[in-house]
Design a protein around this motif. Structure first.
Motif, PDB file in Angstrom:
ATOM      1  N   ASP A  29       0.841  -1.036  -0.052  1.00  0.00           N
ATOM      2  CA  ASP A  29      -0.003   0.110   0.005  1.00  0.00           C
ATOM      3  C   ASP A  29       0.994   1.292   0.078  1.00  0.00           C
ATOM      4  N   SER A  30       1.661   1.346   0.798  1.00  0.00           N
ATOM      5  CA  SER A  30       2.870   2.456   1.028  1.00  0.00           C
ATOM      6  C   SER A  30       3.661   2.601  -0.492  1.00  0.00           C
ATOM      7  N   ASN A  31       4.011   1.368  -1.069  1.00  0.00           N
ATOM      8  CA  ASN A  31       4.760   1.506  -2.331  1.00  0.00           C
ATOM      9  C   ASN A  31       3.730   2.134  -3.386  1.00  0.00           C
ATOM     10  N   LEU A  32       2.585   1.719  -3.485  1.00  0.00           N
ATOM     11  CA  LEU A  32       1.496   2.204  -4.300  1.00  0.00           C
ATOM     12  C   LEU A  32       1.252   3.660  -4.079  1.00  0.00           C
ATOM     13  N   ASP A  33       1.105   3.906  -2.973  1.00  0.00           N
ATOM     14  CA  ASP A  33       0.995   5.699  -2.802  1.00  0.00           C
ATOM     15  C   ASP A  33       2.256   6.294  -3.212  1.00  0.00           C
ATOM     16  N   SER A  34       3.370   5.718  -3.134  1.00  0.00           N
ATOM     17  CA  SER A  34       4.547   6.495  -3.794  1.00  0.00           C
ATOM     18  C   SER A  34       4.354   6.436  -5.148  1.00  0.00           C
ATOM     19  N   VAL A  35       3.847   5.358  -5.850  1.00  0.00           N
ATOM     20  CA  VAL A  35       3.594   5.637  -7.239  1.00  0.00           C
ATOM     21  C   VAL A  35       2.906   6.622  -7.850  1.00  0.00           C
ATOM     22  N   LEU A  39       3.260  10.049  -9.906  1.00  0.00           N
ATOM     23  CA  LEU A  39       2.453  10.451 -11.220  1.00  0.00           C
ATOM     24  C   LEU A  39       1.714  11.778 -11.084  1.00  0.00           C
ATOM     25  N   GLN A  40       1.250  11.933  -9.846  1.00  0.00           N
ATOM     26  CA  GLN A  40       0.506  13.267  -9.602  1.00  0.00           C
ATOM     27  C   GLN A  40       1.311  14.326  -9.870  1.00  0.00           C
ATOM     28  N   GLU A  41       2.513  14.018  -9.158  1.00  0.00           N
ATOM     29  CA  GLU A  41       3.497  15.530  -9.035  1.00  0.00           C
ATOM     30  C   GLU A  41       3.993  15.508 -10.362  1.00  0.00           C
ATOM     31  N   ARG A  42       4.187  14.530 -11.205  1.00  0.00           N
ATOM     32  CA  ARG A  42       4.606  14.672 -12.736  1.00  0.00           C
ATOM     33  C   ARG A  42       3.369  15.184 -13.730  1.00  0.00           C
ATOM     34  N   GLY A  43       2.066  15.383 -13.165  1.00  0.00           N
ATOM     35  CA  GLY A  43       1.102  15.877 -13.990  1.00  0.00           C
ATOM     36  C   GLY A  43       0.558  14.695 -14.877  1.00  0.00           C
ATOM     37  N   LEU A  45      -0.864  11.596 -13.798  1.00  0.00           N
ATOM     38  CA  LEU A  45      -1.901  10.591 -13.091  1.00  0.00           C
ATOM     39  C   LEU A  45      -3.341  10.555 -13.948  1.00  0.00           C
ATOM     40  N   ASP A  46      -3.739  11.553 -14.374  1.00  0.00           N
ATOM     41  CA  ASP A  46      -5.080  11.622 -14.914  1.00  0.00           C
ATOM     42  C   ASP A  46      -5.179  10.919 -16.359  1.00  0.00           C
ATOM     43  N   ASN A  47      -4.042  10.625 -17.227  1.00  0.00           N
ATOM     44  CA  ASN A  47      -3.786  10.212 -18.161  1.00  0.00           C
ATOM     45  C   ASN A  47      -2.933   8.652 -18.298  1.00  0.00           C
ATOM     46  N   THR A  48      -2.824   8.211 -16.939  1.00  0.00           N
ATOM     47  CA  THR A  48      -2.173   6.879 -16.698  1.00  0.00           C
ATOM     48  C   THR A  48      -3.309   5.752 -16.109  1.00  0.00           C
ATOM     49  N   VAL A  49      -2.994   4.658 -16.759  1.00  0.00           N
ATOM     50  CA  VAL A  49      -3.838   3.596 -16.255  1.00  0.00           C
ATOM     51  C   VAL A  49      -2.575   2.503 -15.527  1.00  0.00           C
ATOM     52  N   VAL A  50      -2.973   2.273 -14.444  1.00  0.00           N
ATOM     53  CA  VAL A  50      -2.096   1.443 -13.713  1.00  0.00           C
ATOM     54  C   VAL A  50      -2.871   0.029 -13.500  1.00  0.00           C
ATOM     55  N   ILE A  51      -2.242  -1.059 -13.953  1.00  0.00           N
ATOM     56  CA  ILE A  51      -2.794  -2.622 -13.559  1.00  0.00           C
ATOM     57  C   ILE A  51      -1.628  -3.057 -12.843  1.00  0.00           C
ATOM     58  N   ILE A  52      -2.306  -3.566 -11.798  1.00  0.00           N
ATOM     59  CA  ILE A  52      -1.578  -4.582 -10.947  1.00  0.00           C
ATOM     60  C   ILE A  52      -1.989  -5.924 -11.046  1.00  0.00           C
ATOM     61  N   THR A  53      -0.965  -7.055 -11.362  1.00  0.00           N
ATOM     62  CA  THR A  53      -1.258  -8.383 -11.472  1.00  0.00           C
ATOM     63  C   THR A  53      -0.343  -9.202 -10.666  1.00  0.00           C
TER      64      THR A  53
END
Length: 71
Positions: A29-35, A39-43, A45-53
């Motif tokens: 959870d902490s690692n995902l929060d960092s990701v 993404l938000q800081e780089r602007g 996030l709104d155009n990104t799809v994160v897939i966790i498998t």
């Protein structure tokens, strides 16, 4: 009496394993929060799809079985 002691040990072992899993989830959870923060800081996030498998799952005490050696 030995059966009761074995049951208590099994209960303790299950509790320890559950704690280890919970710590693992907190770390993920902490690692995902960092990701997501990065993404938000780089602007982007709104155009990104994160897939966790995953390659496989653990039984996670389903049906009283813990671990992957039993599946």
């Amino acid at each position: 009496m030995a059966g009761a002691a074995d049951g208590a040990l099994d209960c303790l072992e299950r509790s320890v394993r559950a704690g280890m899993r919970n710590r693992g989830w907190l770390e993920h959870d902490s690692n995902l929060d960092s990701v997501f923060r990065t993404l938000q800081e780089r602007g982007v996030l709104d155009n990104t799809v994160v897939i966790i498998t995953s390659d496989h799952g653990e039984l996670l005490n389903e049906h009283g079985i813990d671990g992957h050696a039993n599946n």
